[in-house]
Scaffold this motif. Structure first.
Motif, PDB file in Angstrom:
ATOM      1  N   PRO A 388      48.994  62.106  49.401  1.00  0.00           N
ATOM      2  CA  PRO A 388      50.318  62.121  48.790  1.00  0.00           C
ATOM      3  C   PRO A 388      51.114  60.647  48.830  1.00  0.00           C
ATOM      4  CG  PRO A 388      50.415  63.078  50.810  1.00  0.00           C
ATOM      5  CD  PRO A 388      48.875  62.676  50.608  1.00  0.00           C
ATOM      6  N   ASN A 389      51.994  60.514  47.886  1.00  0.00           N
ATOM      7  CA  ASN A 389      52.730  59.171  47.857  1.00  0.00           C
ATOM      8  C   ASN A 389      54.106  59.496  47.532  1.00  0.00           C
ATOM      9  OD1 ASN A 389      53.275  58.461  45.013  1.00  0.00           O
ATOM     10  ND2 ASN A 389      51.087  58.845  45.220  1.00  0.00           N
ATOM     11  N   SER A 390      54.999  58.498  47.648  1.00  0.00           N
ATOM     12  CA  SER A 390      56.418  58.677  47.357  1.00  0.00           C
ATOM     13  C   SER A 390      56.813  58.170  46.164  1.00  0.00           C
ATOM     14  CB  SER A 390      57.361  57.975  48.513  1.00  0.00           C
ATOM     15  OG  SER A 390      57.068  58.691  49.765  1.00  0.00           O
ATOM     16  N   PHE A 391      55.903  57.827  45.251  1.00  0.00           N
ATOM     17  CA  PHE A 391      56.315  57.088  43.998  1.00  0.00           C
ATOM     18  C   PHE A 391      55.709  57.852  42.750  1.00  0.00           C
ATOM     19  CE2 PHE A 391      55.710  54.310  47.745  1.00  0.00           C
ATOM     20  CZ  PHE A 391      56.674  53.686  47.676  1.00  0.00           C
ATOM     21  N   SER A 392      54.755  58.360  42.992  1.00  0.00           N
ATOM     22  CA  SER A 392      54.172  58.801  41.628  1.00  0.00           C
ATOM     23  C   SER A 392      54.557  60.553  41.357  1.00  0.00           C
ATOM     24  CB  SER A 392      52.577  58.950  41.833  1.00  0.00           C
ATOM     25  OG  SER A 392      51.944  59.613  40.676  1.00  0.00           O
ATOM     26  N   ASN A 393      54.415  60.746  40.121  1.00  0.00           N
ATOM     27  CA  ASN A 393      54.756  61.996  39.870  1.00  0.00           C
ATOM     28  C   ASN A 393      53.607  63.106  39.231  1.00  0.00           C
ATOM     29  OD1 ASN A 393      54.285  61.077  37.377  1.00  0.00           O
ATOM     30  ND2 ASN A 393      56.232  61.716  36.282  1.00  0.00           N
ATOM     31  N   VAL A 394      52.608  62.279  39.612  1.00  0.00           N
ATOM     32  CA  VAL A 394      51.488  62.948  39.264  1.00  0.00           C
ATOM     33  C   VAL A 394      50.991  63.837  40.780  1.00  0.00           C
ATOM     34  CG1 VAL A 394      48.961  62.763  38.895  1.00  0.00           C
ATOM     35  CG2 VAL A 394      50.317  61.161  38.030  1.00  0.00           C
ATOM     36  N   GLN A 395      51.204  65.267  40.392  1.00  0.00           N
ATOM     37  CA  GLN A 395      51.010  66.281  41.423  1.00  0.00           C
ATOM     38  C   GLN A 395      50.160  67.236  41.092  1.00  0.00           C
ATOM     39  OE1 GLN A 395      52.703  66.023  44.334  1.00  0.00           O
ATOM     40  NE2 GLN A 395      53.674  64.235  43.920  1.00  0.00           N
ATOM     41  N   PRO A 396      49.180  67.895  42.086  1.00  0.00           N
ATOM     42  CA  PRO A 396      48.535  69.230  41.711  1.00  0.00           C
ATOM     43  C   PRO A 396      49.336  70.235  41.347  1.00  0.00           C
ATOM     44  CG  PRO A 396      48.154  68.095  43.821  1.00  0.00           C
ATOM     45  CD  PRO A 396      49.256  67.599  43.540  1.00  0.00           C
ATOM     46  N   ASP A 397      48.882  70.949  40.536  1.00  0.00           N
ATOM     47  CA  ASP A 397      49.804  72.115  39.846  1.00  0.00           C
ATOM     48  C   ASP A 397      49.258  73.461  40.436  1.00  0.00           C
ATOM     49  OD1 ASP A 397      51.034  74.241  38.337  1.00  0.00           O
ATOM     50  OD2 ASP A 397      50.911  73.130  36.491  1.00  0.00           O
ATOM     51  N   PRO A 398      49.991  74.078  41.243  1.00  0.00           N
ATOM     52  CA  PRO A 398      49.353  75.370  41.785  1.00  0.00           C
ATOM     53  C   PRO A 398      48.878  76.506  40.828  1.00  0.00           C
ATOM     54  CG  PRO A 398      51.797  75.058  42.168  1.00  0.00           C
ATOM     55  CD  PRO A 398      51.501  74.077  41.706  1.00  0.00           C
ATOM     56  N   MET A 452      56.588  48.591  61.138  1.00  0.00           N
ATOM     57  CA  MET A 452      57.449  49.246  60.049  1.00  0.00           C
ATOM     58  C   MET A 452      58.323  48.596  59.453  1.00  0.00           C
ATOM     59  SD  MET A 452      57.720  52.992  61.844  1.00  0.00           S
ATOM     60  CE  MET A 452      58.628  53.834  60.384  1.00  0.00           C
ATOM     61  N   LYS A 453      58.952  47.428  59.954  1.00  0.00           N
ATOM     62  CA  LYS A 453      59.600  46.380  59.292  1.00  0.00           C
ATOM     63  C   LYS A 453      59.068  45.929  57.956  1.00  0.00           C
ATOM     64  CE  LYS A 453      62.551  44.861  63.269  1.00  0.00           C
ATOM     65  NZ  LYS A 453      62.717  43.761  64.205  1.00  0.00           N
ATOM     66  N   GLY A 454      57.787  46.026  58.051  1.00  0.00           N
ATOM     67  CA  GLY A 454      57.325  45.556  56.688  1.00  0.00           C
ATOM     68  C   GLY A 454      57.491  46.531  55.515  1.00  0.00           C
ATOM     69  N   ILE A 455      58.092  47.819  55.580  1.00  0.00           N
ATOM     70  CA  ILE A 455      58.333  48.788  54.551  1.00  0.00           C
ATOM     71  C   ILE A 455      59.274  48.201  53.832  1.00  0.00           C
ATOM     72  CG2 ILE A 455      58.822  50.933  54.103  1.00  0.00           C
ATOM     73  CD1 ILE A 455      57.776  51.959  56.938  1.00  0.00           C
ATOM     74  N   ASP A 456      59.286  48.232  52.347  1.00  0.00           N
ATOM     75  CA  ASP A 456      60.360  47.638  51.494  1.00  0.00           C
ATOM     76  C   ASP A 456      60.260  48.626  50.310  1.00  0.00           C
ATOM     77  OD1 ASP A 456      58.086  46.945  50.088  1.00  0.00           O
ATOM     78  OD2 ASP A 456      58.272  44.793  50.538  1.00  0.00           O
ATOM     79  N   GLY A 457      61.237  48.024  49.204  1.00  0.00           N
ATOM     80  CA  GLY A 457      61.310  48.875  48.009  1.00  0.00           C
ATOM     81  C   GLY A 457      62.364  50.048  48.117  1.00  0.00           C
ATOM     82  N   PRO A 458      62.608  50.766  47.123  1.00  0.00           N
ATOM     83  CA  PRO A 458      63.775  51.521  47.012  1.00  0.00           C
ATOM     84  C   PRO A 458      63.517  52.838  47.811  1.00  0.00           C
ATOM     85  CG  PRO A 458      62.302  51.533  45.012  1.00  0.00           C
ATOM     86  CD  PRO A 458      61.762  50.094  45.689  1.00  0.00           C
ATOM     87  N   LYS A 459      62.281  52.960  48.303  1.00  0.00           N
ATOM     88  CA  LYS A 459      61.864  54.168  49.065  1.00  0.00           C
ATOM     89  C   LYS A 459      61.763  53.804  50.510  1.00  0.00           C
ATOM     90  CE  LYS A 459      61.005  57.153  45.613  1.00  0.00           C
ATOM     91  NZ  LYS A 459      61.531  58.587  45.465  1.00  0.00           N
ATOM     92  N   LEU A 461      63.999  53.715  53.287  1.00  0.00           N
ATOM     93  CA  LEU A 461      64.535  54.458  54.084  1.00  0.00           C
ATOM     94  C   LEU A 461      63.983  55.874  54.084  1.00  0.00           C
ATOM     95  CD1 LEU A 461      68.509  53.637  53.638  1.00  0.00           C
ATOM     96  CD2 LEU A 461      66.957  53.285  55.508  1.00  0.00           C
ATOM     97  N   GLU A 462      63.492  56.381  53.060  1.00  0.00           N
ATOM     98  CA  GLU A 462      62.799  57.693  52.852  1.00  0.00           C
ATOM     99  C   GLU A 462      61.706  57.718  53.737  1.00  0.00           C
ATOM    100  OE1 GLU A 462      60.384  60.182  49.512  1.00  0.00           O
ATOM    101  OE2 GLU A 462      62.265  59.154  48.984  1.00  0.00           O
ATOM    102  N   ILE A 463      60.957  56.727  53.534  1.00  0.00           N
ATOM    103  CA  ILE A 463      59.461  56.615  54.479  1.00  0.00           C
ATOM    104  C   ILE A 463      59.897  56.393  55.798  1.00  0.00           C
ATOM    105  CG2 ILE A 463      57.402  55.015  54.699  1.00  0.00           C
ATOM    106  CD1 ILE A 463      57.656  54.553  51.831  1.00  0.00           C
ATOM    107  N   ILE A 464      60.846  55.416  56.140  1.00  0.00           N
ATOM    108  CA  ILE A 464      61.115  55.375  57.531  1.00  0.00           C
ATOM    109  C   ILE A 464      61.504  56.657  58.391  1.00  0.00           C
ATOM    110  CG2 ILE A 464      62.610  54.259  59.138  1.00  0.00           C
ATOM    111  CD1 ILE A 464      62.546  51.637  57.470  1.00  0.00           C
ATOM    112  N   ASN A 465      62.525  57.154  57.539  1.00  0.00           N
ATOM    113  CA  ASN A 465      63.104  58.510  58.097  1.00  0.00           C
ATOM    114  C   ASN A 465      61.850  59.695  58.293  1.00  0.00           C
ATOM    115  OD1 ASN A 465      65.754  57.527  58.454  1.00  0.00           O
ATOM    116  ND2 ASN A 465      66.182  58.328  56.261  1.00  0.00           N
TER     117      ASN A 465
END
Length: 500
Positions: A388-398, A452-459, A461-465
């Motif tokens: 999984p990732n925090s950016f893509s909307n390609v998801q398995p459909d149940p 973890m200080k290397g985490i950047d981009g719009p996501k 805080l979501e990834i850090i939290n």
């Protein structure tokens, strides 16, 4: 417009127009060829690479496009969209082939004939890879390489060997059913148009209620069965070794489109448990008295490929390619082919063989496959190549999850790796942290913060939290140390802190 203006310019593969297509660049009219003539290099280098590895089996074949049209309702058995309504048409590609011979062998050899279908459905491509016989010589995939070796050339003489063939068959009585078919006149069909086709293996249908039925596929030629007797087949090898290929192309060109009635046999799971023979044994048939043929539709071939190599030679089939509403069975040979066939295509055509037009799904495809030789579809652009990732909307459909399969004393299913009693991800990491010395704890927290200080981009805080929640669940001191190092307000984690 003049004839000169209508002319299409000759170019290199990179698009540069050029003139000297027949004469090499030389030092003087009789001098040696110069290294500079890269047009010569391109022509010779491409020529040396025009042949791809031939198929290990089914090397020589013929193919055409056509349509499958539903004529009868079987939706109580399957939710596959290509069967969803009477009158629905699905484009198909069908490749016929001999099995044991090389690419240049004769069409009239005594041999089973491949009958491989690709259905281009809106739920993906469905490949039904069968033969013109309802059974096969062996029933376990471990025997397949040995069997095929007997159909090829003797390692000493490099000739076909009746000794190898009959030695193997005599040591494997399971082959007898297929041997009798092969030795009958059906072993030498007159043409591809005048023979039946079969899925051969047992497959599954799954309906909208997620109920499973087992199924066998039959394709009954509407041209009628027509075979050579042995003497005629032998004579045709010399007269026209490409007779079946020629017959198919010419029939379609003149509008005499070959057609097959598509039928199925259906067996319930309970019937499969109690049937007198193993219904998943590909050396056996299901009696049509016990399981009558059910009409489904009509298959018609009506379009010859405009280039044999592009379509027929590069066509790649794999029983692994199924669609929603169609699945597998415990058939051992089928299970082996699920692995073997796509692996063979990746070797023969490359990891991206499904991007080749004849193999490409004409509808949407979305996945995380990237790279490899001849990747020509944009390679996913800048989208992530992991899940999984925090950016893509390609998801398995149940809704596409298949029902579990009862295999007697065990149930085959896609079990949740993090199910009950498998979901404690925090106790042991927490114990490990608590075993550390104060200096080791300090260094570990510092290393985590630095990474973890290397985490950047719009996501960011979501990834850090999300990761901090894991640290807190393992050990509160670990979570507090990382949060403080990253300058994160820990009040947001009050629920997690209280839970610990």
């Amino acid at each position: 417009m003049s004839e000169q203006e209508k002319t299409v310019k000759l170019t290199t593969a990179s698009g540069r127009p050029y003139y000297e297509h027949e004469n090499s660049l030389t030092a003087g009219p009789r001098g040696p060829v110069l290294l500079e003539d890269y047009i010569l290099h391109e022509k010779l280098a491409h020529f040396n690479r025009e042949r791809i590895p031939e198929r290990v089996v089914h090397a020589k074949g013929s193919g055409a496009y056509g349509t499958f049209t539903v004529t009868h309702d079987i939706t109580k058995y399957t939710k596959a969209k290509l069967f969803s309504e009477i009158g629905k048409e699905t484009r198909v590609f069908l490749r016929f082939s001999t099995v044991g011979g090389e690419k240049g062998s004769a069409d009239s050899e005594r041999d089973p004939r491949g009958f491989a279908l690709k259905f281009y459905t809106e739920d993906g491509n469905w490949d039904l890879v069968g033969n013109n016989t309802p059974v096969f010589f062996i029933k376990d995939p471990k025997k397949f390489p040995d069997f095929i070796h007997t159909q090829k050339r003797d390692p000493y003489t490099n000739c076909k060997s009746a000794t190898m063939v009959w030695d193997f068959w005599s040591l494997n009585p399971e082959s007898l059913h297929q041997v009798l078919i092969l030795m009958s006149d059906r072993g030498t069909p007159y043409s591809y148009r005048h023979m039946h086709g079969f899925g051969s293996h047992t497959f599954s249908f799954i309906n909208k209620n997620n109920e499973r039925h087992f199924v066998k596929f039959h394709f009954k030629t509407l041209q009628g069965i027509k075979n050579f007797v042995d003497a005629e087949a032998t004579a045709m090898k010399g007269l026209d070794p490409d007779q079946a290929q020629r017959d198919l192309v010419e029939a379609i060109d003149r509008g005499d489109f070959p057609r097959w009635a598509v039928k199925v046999q259906i067996m319930t799971e309970e019937e499969a448990t109690n049937y007198k023979w193993n219904p998943f044994d590909v050396t056996k048939v299901w009696s049509q008295k016990d399981f009558p043929l059910i009409d489904v539709g009509v298959l018609e071939l009506n379009e010859n490929p405009d280039n044999y190599f592009a379509h027929v030679e590069q066509a790649a089939f794999a029983p692994a390619h199924i669609v929603d509403g169609i699945s597998f069975s415990p058939d051992k040979m089928l299970q082996g082919r699920i692995l073997g066939y796509p692996d063979a295509q990746r070797y023969r055509l490359g990891a991206n063989y499904e991007q080749i037009p004849v193999n490409r799904c004409p509808f949407a495809t979305n996945n995380y496959q990237r790279d490899g030789a001849m990747r020509v579809d944009g390679n996913g652009g800048k989208a992530p190549n992991y899940f999984p990732n925090s950016f893509s909307n390609v998801q398995p459909d149940p809704i596409y999850k298949e029902p579990a399969q009862n295999l007697g004393n065990v149930v085959a299913d896609w079990y949740d790796r993090n199910g009950e009693n498998e979901n404690d991800h925090y106790t042991q990491p927490g114990d490990l942290f608590r075993l550390m010395t104060p200096e080791e704890k300090k260094n570990t927290i510092s290393n985590i913060v630095g990474a973890m200080k290397g985490i950047d981009g719009p996501k960011r805080l979501e990834i850090i939290n999300r990761q901090l929640c894991h640290f807190f669940r393992a050990d509160i001191a670990l979570g507090l140390g990382v949060a403080q190092g990253l300058g994160v307000d820990i009040s947001a984690y009050s629920d997690t802190l209280h839970a610990n």
